[in-house]
Design an enzyme around this catalytic site. Structure first.
Site, short mmCIF file in Angstrom:
data_model
loop_
_atom_site.label_atom_id
_atom_site.label_comp_id
_atom_site.label_asym_id
_atom_site.label_seq_id
_atom_site.Cartn_x
_atom_site.Cartn_y
_atom_site.Cartn_z
N GLY A 1 0.81 -1.22 0.00
CA GLY A 1 0.00 0.00 0.00
C GLY A 1 0.84 1.26 0.00
O GLY A 1 0.54 2.23 -0.71
N CYS A 2 1.90 1.25 0.78
CA CYS A 2 2.76 2.45 0.88
C CYS A 2 3.54 2.67 -0.40
O CYS A 2 3.78 3.82 -0.80
CB CYS A 2 3.70 2.32 2.08
SG CYS A 2 2.78 2.27 3.65
N THR A 3 3.93 1.61 -1.07
CA THR A 3 4.62 1.73 -2.34
C THR A 3 3.67 2.27 -3.40
O THR A 3 4.03 3.17 -4.18
CB THR A 3 5.22 0.37 -2.78
OG1 THR A 3 6.16 -0.04 -1.78
CG2 THR A 3 5.89 0.47 -4.13
N ALA B 1 3.24 6.02 -2.64
CA ALA B 1 4.45 6.78 -2.98
C ALA B 1 4.63 6.89 -4.50
O ALA B 1 4.95 7.96 -5.02
CB ALA B 1 5.67 6.14 -2.34
#
Length: 151
Positions: A45-47, A50
């Site tokens: 999710g964070c990738t 970003a």
């Protein structure tokens, strides 16, 4: 206490992915900011979040805003994450979670994981949007919409 629309962001300092000192006072009063808190470098999710900010970074710059990602990961972790995905914006290490606490970012998933919250801040340091959602991609769309309206 959680910050809300109309509040002034607190002053904060941190180390960026290159180990340099970051001071929010260098930006507040000069340009809009999109400050997003995320749980962890190099997770799915964070990738996604970003990389979506990366892909639309020029849109933010064209609107006069700087993007700043903040998590509790180390400077070294941020540097690796930034290099791996060619992220052009600032990543800050909040390893003691003081910035997260100052903004009042809550935890997700029964209090087990750091929350995912985005703040759009005008050039005067006043919050124009608080967006709290586990949906990684929706943060970018909402932030751009608010920036376009507030110009």
């Amino acid at each position: 206490m959680e910050l809300k629309v109309g509040d002034v962001i607190p002053h904060f300092t941190a180390k960026d992915s290159n180990g340099n000192d970051f001071d929010s006072n260098d930006y507040v009063g000069k340009q809009s900011l999109v400050i997003y808190f995320y749980p962890k470098d190099d997770t799915p999710g964070c990738t996604t979040q970003a990389c979506t900010f990366r892909d639309q970074y020029q849109d933010f710059k064209d609107l006069g805003a700087e993007v700043i990602g903040i998590s509790s990961d180390s400077v070294q972790s941020h540097l690796k994450f930034q290099s791996k995905f060619n992220l052009p914006f600032i990543l800050l290490s909040d390893n003691d979670k003081k910035i997260r606490k100052a903004f009042g970012v809550s935890k997700d998933f029964l209090g087990l994981i750091d929350g995912r919250t985005t703040y759009v801040v005008d050039a005067k340091g006043i919050i124009q949007l608080v967006f709290d959602s586990t949906s990684a991609k929706s943060h970018i769309k909402n932030a751009l919409e608010i920036l376009k309206i507030s110009l």
